[in-house]
Design an enzyme around this catalytic site. Structure first.
Site, PDB file in Angstrom:
ATOM      1  CE  LYS A  15      -3.911  -2.292   2.321  1.00  0.00           C
ATOM      2  NZ  LYS A  15      -4.704  -2.392   3.570  1.00  0.00           N
ATOM      3  CE1 TYR A  55      -9.439  -3.997   0.584  1.00  0.00           C
ATOM      4  CE2 TYR A  55      -9.042  -1.991  -0.667  1.00  0.00           C
ATOM      5  CZ  TYR A  55      -8.604  -2.970   0.213  1.00  0.00           C
ATOM      6  OH  TYR A  55      -7.334  -2.916   0.712  1.00  0.00           O
ATOM      7  CG  ASN A 157      -3.362  -2.781   7.089  1.00  0.00           C
ATOM      8  OD1 ASN A 157      -3.208  -2.319   5.957  1.00  0.00           O
ATOM      9  ND2 ASN A 157      -4.443  -3.437   7.445  1.00  0.00           N
ATOM     10  CG  HIS A 160      -5.040  -6.460  -0.509  1.00  0.00           C
ATOM     11  ND1 HIS A 160      -6.231  -6.661   0.142  1.00  0.00           N
ATOM     12  CD2 HIS A 160      -5.010  -7.362  -1.524  1.00  0.00           C
ATOM     13  CE1 HIS A 160      -6.907  -7.625  -0.487  1.00  0.00           C
ATOM     14  NE2 HIS A 160      -6.179  -8.072  -1.495  1.00  0.00           N
ATOM     15  CD  GLU A 171      -8.158  -9.652  -3.718  1.00  0.00           C
ATOM     16  OE1 GLU A 171      -8.940  -9.315  -2.816  1.00  0.00           O
ATOM     17  OE2 GLU A 171      -6.982 -10.017  -3.500  1.00  0.00           O
TER      18      GLU A 171
HETATM   19  P1  ADP Z   1      -7.321  -7.301   5.391  1.00  0.00           P
HETATM   20  O1  ADP Z   1      -6.568  -6.226   4.628  1.00  0.00           O
HETATM   21  O2  ADP Z   1      -6.508  -7.785   6.565  1.00  0.00           O
HETATM   22  O3  ADP Z   1      -7.839  -8.423   4.526  1.00  0.00           O
HETATM   23  P2  ADP Z   1     -10.027  -6.253   5.433  1.00  0.00           P
HETATM   24  O4  ADP Z   1     -10.217  -6.884   4.093  1.00  0.00           O
HETATM   25  O5  ADP Z   1     -11.047  -6.535   6.479  1.00  0.00           O
HETATM   26  O6  ADP Z   1      -8.598  -6.578   6.041  1.00  0.00           O
HETATM   27  O7  ADP Z   1      -9.993  -4.656   5.268  1.00  0.00           O
HETATM   28  C1  ADP Z   1      -9.297  -4.058   4.206  1.00  0.00           C
HETATM   29  C2  ADP Z   1      -8.494  -2.875   4.711  1.00  0.00           C
HETATM   30  O8  ADP Z   1      -9.371  -1.857   5.186  1.00  0.00           O
HETATM   31  C3  ADP Z   1      -7.583  -3.166   5.889  1.00  0.00           C
HETATM   32  O9  ADP Z   1      -6.357  -3.731   5.497  1.00  0.00           O
HETATM   33  C4  ADP Z   1      -7.439  -1.797   6.512  1.00  0.00           C
HETATM   34  O10 ADP Z   1      -6.483  -1.000   5.830  1.00  0.00           O
HETATM   35  C5  ADP Z   1      -8.810  -1.186   6.296  1.00  0.00           C
HETATM   36  N1  ADP Z   1      -9.727  -1.415   7.413  1.00  0.00           N
HETATM   37  C6  ADP Z   1     -10.425  -2.549   7.670  1.00  0.00           C
HETATM   38  N2  ADP Z   1     -11.221  -2.394   8.732  1.00  0.00           N
HETATM   39  C7  ADP Z   1     -11.036  -1.125   9.169  1.00  0.00           C
HETATM   40  C8  ADP Z   1     -11.598  -0.336  10.242  1.00  0.00           C
HETATM   41  N3  ADP Z   1     -12.509  -0.822  11.057  1.00  0.00           N
HETATM   42  N4  ADP Z   1     -11.189   0.940  10.392  1.00  0.00           N
HETATM   43  C9  ADP Z   1     -10.286   1.448   9.559  1.00  0.00           C
HETATM   44  N5  ADP Z   1      -9.738   0.781   8.530  1.00  0.00           N
HETATM   45  C10 ADP Z   1     -10.093  -0.488   8.336  1.00  0.00           C
HETATM   46 MG    MG Z   2      -9.280  -8.383   2.986  1.00  0.00          MG
END
Ligand code: ADP
Ligand code: MG
Length: 202
Positions: A15, A55, A157, A160, A171
């Site tokens: 990211k 997404y 974080n 992805h 994807e």
């Molecule tokens: P992952 O990336 O671990 O698969 P998700 O698909 O649930 O997680 O969410 C996609 C991205 O959205 C996360 O990596 C994070 O950057 C952001 N995100 C998810 N949930 C939240 C939240 N509650 N508040 C803020 N950002 C979030």
């Molecule tokens: Mg995810």
């Protein structure tokens, strides 16, 4: 041989924060070291509609992301700001669009046994506050839902990573054309998967 279980594929995106913090090499190194083979790489600046598409390849994503956020608040005994998972997920998507379009990202496809699962394992949990020590997110970021929600932004974080093989297949198709996925042999694969381990001794 293409459906062989050692040829599972997954999508990783470094990211904008990962690129800005000069962690491209460090992140690639982690996946490379575990024996995965990189079969595609590119740097792009995604636009809003592309991020939305990415997404929502999983139509359940908003609900699941919302539920995960609500559960994390409840686990800490705190009232979540939004109680409806779909509403919470929609809000996350809007903040994510801002995050993901803020600069260049690096998209990668990794191939190897259980690629989806092991990439998620090494990447660590979504919320860096609780990502395990030793994972990429656990080692390199410090953020939480509470802090990011306070400021109305997505949790930072770095990465992805596809959540399932179905998600990965959709994807990968979205990010790469078929001819951008390179089919080649990596010497290390022979050591990892070859039945006879022959050809080592002279
Ligand atoms: P992952 O990336 O671990 O698969 P998700 O698909 O649930 O997680 O969410 C996609 C991205 O959205 C996360 O990596 C994070 O950057 C952001 N995100 C998810 N949930 C939240 C939240 N509650 N508040 C803020 N950002 C979030
Ligand atoms: Mg995810």
């Amino acid at each position: 041989m293409n459906n062989h279980p050692s040829k599972e594929r997954t999508l990783v995106i470094i990211k904008p924060d990962g690129v800005q913090r000069s962690l491209i090499g460090e992140i690639i190194k982690r996946y490379e070291k575990m024996g995965l083979k990189m079969i595609a790489i590119k740097m792009v600046v995604p636009d809003a509609s592309f991020v939305r598409k990415h997404y929502t390849v999983d139509p359940e994503w908003q609900k699941k992301a919302g539920e995960k956020a609500i559960a994390s608040y409840q686990k800490k005994g705190i009232e979540p700001p939004l109680k409806n998972p779909i509403e919470a997920g929609n809000r996350v998507l809007e903040t994510l669009i801002k995050y993901m379009t803020s600069g260049p990202v690096v998209a990668l496809v990794w191939q190897g046994a259980h690629a989806v699962e092991v990439v998620r394992k090494v990447t660590g949990g979504t919320e860096p506050r609780t990502s395990d020590v030793g994972t990429i997110r656990g080692d390199f970021v410090l953020d939480s839902y509470i802090v990011s929600d306070t400021d109305g932004r997505a949790v930072r974080n770095l990465i992805h990573a596809s959540g399932s093989t179905e998600e990965a297949n959709k994807e990968i198709k979205l990010w790469f054309k078929e001819n951008e996925l390179v089919n080649y042999r990596l010497i290390a694969e022979q050591i990892l998967y070859d039945v006879n381990l022959d050809g080592i001794l002279e």
